[in-house]
Scaffold this motif. Structure first.
Motif, mmCIF file in Angstrom:
data_model
loop_
_atom_site.group_PDB
_atom_site.id
_atom_site.type_symbol
_atom_site.label_atom_id
_atom_site.label_comp_id
_atom_site.label_asym_id
_atom_site.label_seq_id
_atom_site.Cartn_x
_atom_site.Cartn_y
_atom_site.Cartn_z
ATOM 1 N N ASN A 193 3.874 9.432 2.642
ATOM 2 C CA ASN A 193 4.156 8.696 1.254
ATOM 3 C C ASN A 193 3.650 9.727 0.330
ATOM 4 O O ASN A 193 2.611 9.982 -0.008
ATOM 5 C CB ASN A 193 3.235 7.652 1.467
ATOM 6 N N SER A 194 4.731 10.174 -0.517
ATOM 7 C CA SER A 194 4.764 11.028 -1.594
ATOM 8 C C SER A 194 4.360 10.052 -2.916
ATOM 9 O O SER A 194 3.895 10.531 -3.920
ATOM 10 C CB SER A 194 6.067 11.672 -1.660
ATOM 11 N N LYS A 195 4.310 8.945 -2.794
ATOM 12 C CA LYS A 195 4.041 8.064 -4.032
ATOM 13 C C LYS A 195 2.574 7.820 -4.151
ATOM 14 O O LYS A 195 1.695 7.615 -3.174
ATOM 15 C CB LYS A 195 4.392 6.367 -3.851
ATOM 16 N N LYS A 196 1.725 8.372 -5.082
ATOM 17 C CA LYS A 196 0.159 8.135 -5.372
ATOM 18 C C LYS A 196 0.061 6.953 -5.808
ATOM 19 O O LYS A 196 -1.137 6.383 -5.406
ATOM 20 C CB LYS A 196 -0.101 9.352 -6.482
ATOM 21 N N ASN A 197 0.764 6.312 -6.419
ATOM 22 C CA ASN A 197 0.968 4.845 -7.010
ATOM 23 C C ASN A 197 2.160 4.145 -6.740
ATOM 24 O O ASN A 197 3.051 4.772 -6.602
ATOM 25 C CB ASN A 197 0.178 4.713 -8.414
ATOM 26 N N ALA A 198 1.937 2.875 -6.980
ATOM 27 C CA ALA A 198 2.989 2.144 -6.710
ATOM 28 C C ALA A 198 3.072 0.979 -7.518
ATOM 29 O O ALA A 198 1.756 0.259 -7.642
ATOM 30 C CB ALA A 198 3.349 1.750 -5.004
ATOM 31 N N ILE A 199 4.321 0.368 -7.932
ATOM 32 C CA ILE A 199 4.058 -1.073 -8.713
ATOM 33 C C ILE A 199 5.179 -1.839 -7.690
ATOM 34 O O ILE A 199 6.276 -1.661 -7.209
ATOM 35 C CB ILE A 199 4.786 -0.748 -10.043
ATOM 36 N N ASP A 200 4.557 -3.123 -7.614
ATOM 37 C CA ASP A 200 5.516 -4.349 -6.861
ATOM 38 C C ASP A 200 5.537 -5.472 -7.848
ATOM 39 O O ASP A 200 4.661 -5.666 -8.764
ATOM 40 C CB ASP A 200 4.533 -4.473 -5.616
ATOM 41 N N GLY B 184 7.196 -9.071 -1.669
ATOM 42 C CA GLY B 184 7.349 -8.052 -2.665
ATOM 43 C C GLY B 184 8.678 -7.603 -2.846
ATOM 44 O O GLY B 184 9.734 -7.844 -1.739
ATOM 45 N N THR B 185 9.036 -7.191 -3.932
ATOM 46 C CA THR B 185 10.509 -6.739 -4.142
ATOM 47 C C THR B 185 10.667 -5.349 -4.439
ATOM 48 O O THR B 185 11.838 -4.885 -4.458
ATOM 49 C CB THR B 185 11.248 -7.545 -5.282
ATOM 50 N N CYS B 186 9.721 -4.528 -4.552
ATOM 51 C CA CYS B 186 9.737 -2.998 -4.830
ATOM 52 C C CYS B 186 9.433 -2.143 -3.666
ATOM 53 O O CYS B 186 8.558 -2.570 -2.814
ATOM 54 C CB CYS B 186 8.927 -2.783 -6.061
ATOM 55 N N ASN B 187 9.873 -1.055 -3.555
ATOM 56 C CA ASN B 187 9.728 -0.131 -2.514
ATOM 57 C C ASN B 187 8.417 0.475 -2.804
ATOM 58 O O ASN B 187 8.014 1.117 -3.895
ATOM 59 C CB ASN B 187 10.924 0.943 -2.532
ATOM 60 N N LEU B 188 7.456 0.460 -1.837
ATOM 61 C CA LEU B 188 6.103 0.673 -2.074
ATOM 62 C C LEU B 188 5.792 2.178 -1.546
ATOM 63 O O LEU B 188 4.839 2.734 -1.874
ATOM 64 C CB LEU B 188 5.105 -0.213 -1.371
ATOM 65 N N MET B 189 6.847 2.818 -0.723
ATOM 66 C CA MET B 189 6.412 4.106 -0.219
ATOM 67 C C MET B 189 7.836 4.894 -0.248
ATOM 68 O O MET B 189 8.932 4.240 -0.469
ATOM 69 C CB MET B 189 6.090 4.011 1.354
ATOM 70 N N ASN B 190 7.447 5.935 -0.390
ATOM 71 C CA ASN B 190 8.535 7.021 -0.474
ATOM 72 C C ASN B 190 8.769 8.259 0.818
ATOM 73 O O ASN B 190 8.026 9.079 0.678
ATOM 74 C CB ASN B 190 8.644 7.600 -1.752
ATOM 75 N N SER C 26 11.040 9.885 4.145
ATOM 76 C CA SER C 26 12.242 9.852 4.924
ATOM 77 C C SER C 26 11.845 9.230 6.647
ATOM 78 O O SER C 26 12.701 8.753 7.265
ATOM 79 C CB SER C 26 13.005 11.172 5.310
ATOM 80 N N GLY C 27 10.780 9.588 6.774
ATOM 81 C CA GLY C 27 10.211 9.057 8.397
ATOM 82 C C GLY C 27 9.735 7.498 8.417
ATOM 83 O O GLY C 27 9.891 7.109 9.442
ATOM 84 N N VAL C 28 9.508 6.881 7.422
ATOM 85 C CA VAL C 28 9.203 5.666 7.444
ATOM 86 C C VAL C 28 10.246 4.552 6.541
ATOM 87 O O VAL C 28 10.491 3.647 7.471
ATOM 88 C CB VAL C 28 7.695 5.337 6.633
ATOM 89 N N GLY C 29 10.908 5.226 5.796
ATOM 90 C CA GLY C 29 12.059 4.118 5.063
ATOM 91 C C GLY C 29 11.306 3.323 3.957
ATOM 92 O O GLY C 29 10.339 3.598 3.517
ATOM 93 N N LYS C 30 12.292 2.617 3.421
ATOM 94 C CA LYS C 30 11.804 1.665 2.422
ATOM 95 C C LYS C 30 10.916 0.567 3.015
ATOM 96 O O LYS C 30 11.418 -0.014 3.941
ATOM 97 C CB LYS C 30 13.178 1.179 1.762
ATOM 98 N N VAL C 31 9.739 0.274 2.091
ATOM 99 C CA VAL C 31 8.762 -0.757 2.642
ATOM 100 C C VAL C 31 8.448 -1.564 1.504
ATOM 101 O O VAL C 31 8.186 -1.169 0.492
ATOM 102 C CB VAL C 31 7.386 0.299 3.176
ATOM 103 N N THR C 32 8.535 -2.667 2.017
ATOM 104 C CA THR C 32 8.018 -3.897 1.024
ATOM 105 C C THR C 32 6.674 -4.733 1.544
ATOM 106 O O THR C 32 6.439 -4.642 2.608
ATOM 107 C CB THR C 32 9.270 -4.792 0.696
ATOM 108 N N SER C 33 6.221 -5.449 0.729
ATOM 109 C CA SER C 33 4.869 -6.198 1.101
ATOM 110 C C SER C 33 5.453 -7.488 1.327
ATOM 111 O O SER C 33 6.152 -8.299 0.753
ATOM 112 C CB SER C 33 3.897 -6.344 -0.031
ATOM 113 N N ARG C 34 4.610 -8.161 2.252
ATOM 114 C CA ARG C 34 4.666 -9.460 2.599
ATOM 115 C C ARG C 34 3.095 -10.159 2.650
ATOM 116 O O ARG C 34 2.377 -9.691 3.311
ATOM 117 C CB ARG C 34 5.408 -9.957 3.951
ATOM 118 N N ASN C 35 2.996 -11.355 2.256
ATOM 119 C CA ASN C 35 1.472 -11.771 2.198
ATOM 120 C C ASN C 35 1.497 -13.473 2.382
ATOM 121 O O ASN C 35 2.130 -14.104 1.543
ATOM 122 C CB ASN C 35 0.976 -11.660 0.888
#
Length: 210
Positions: free
Chosen positions: A152-159, A182-188, A190-199
């Motif tokens: 995950n190359s994102k140090k922080n993320a906004i959702d 969640g509606t935003c991609n929390l990780m960046n 190629s190995g994991v892909g686009k990831v959103t949150s569910r709660n």
């Protein structure tokens, strides 16, 4: 040219992060100001079942189900229309994440967890006595990286999670059950892909100030 492009990209990301933080601070100030004149306000706390969900299937990875998490914060409520309609402003600190394991390998499961600060609004309507239905949205800022930097190359993320909520009011508190998507991609990566949150979140709101 590539180094210049990367440099400009880093500058843009820093500017975007600073702008987001500034907006969150501004919303927090509005929240504090509004809470001073709110009809009800008090602490919120609870637990949740949260997970991360792959928007795009990637054969090299897998996220494993829901894990227990926590949240704590403060909320205020303003009523209208003979207390039938209400608006809640909510500030929370909590956790979110799941377990991760690579497909087709004997590697162990790894924990992917993050801490977030969020400010949100829920509009609700009292359908029956003490029973409310509500919808709204949050702005959540993850204060630490979700998982290891190797994937995950994102140090922080906004959702911006969308919220649906049902609640029931007792004499001294309100029980709330919410679903947040969640509606935003929390990780960046190629190995994991686009990831959103569910709660799936259970909260107790205690309006001790009225």
């Amino acid at each position: 040219d590539r180094s210049v492009s990367r440099g400009l990209g880093d500058v843009y990301k820093r500017q975007l992060l600073m702008k987001t933080i500034t907006n969150l601070i501004f919303i927090a100030l509005l929240f504090v100001t509004a809470s001073l004149s709110a009809q009800e306000h008090g602490p919120v706390l609870g637990g949740s079942l949260g997970t991360l969900h792959e928007k795009v299937s990637v054969v090299s990875s897998n996220f494993e189900g829901y894990k227990l998490h926590y949240h704590i914060g403060y909320a205020y409520r303003q009523y209208w229309g003979n207390r039938k309609f209400a608006m809640d402003g909510i500030a929370l600190f909590g956790s979110q994440g799941t377990d991760y394991q690579a497909f087709n390998s004997d590697s162990p499961k790894y924990s992917v967890n993050g801490k977030y600060l969020s400010i949100g609004t829920v509009f609700s309507y009292e359908c029956f006595s003490n029973f409310r239905l509500g919808v709204g949205a949050d702005v959540a800022w993850y204060v630490n990286r979700l998982g290891a930097s190797t994937y995950n190359s994102k140090k922080n993320a906004i959702d911006i999670p969308i919220v649906a909520r049902v609640s029931y009011t007792l004499k001294w508190l309100e029980l709330q059950l919410s679903y947040k998507q969640g509606t935003c991609n929390l990780m960046n990566t190629s190995g994991v892909g686009k990831v959103t949150s569910r709660n799936i979140q259970f909260s107790v709101f205690m309006p001790i100030f009225k």
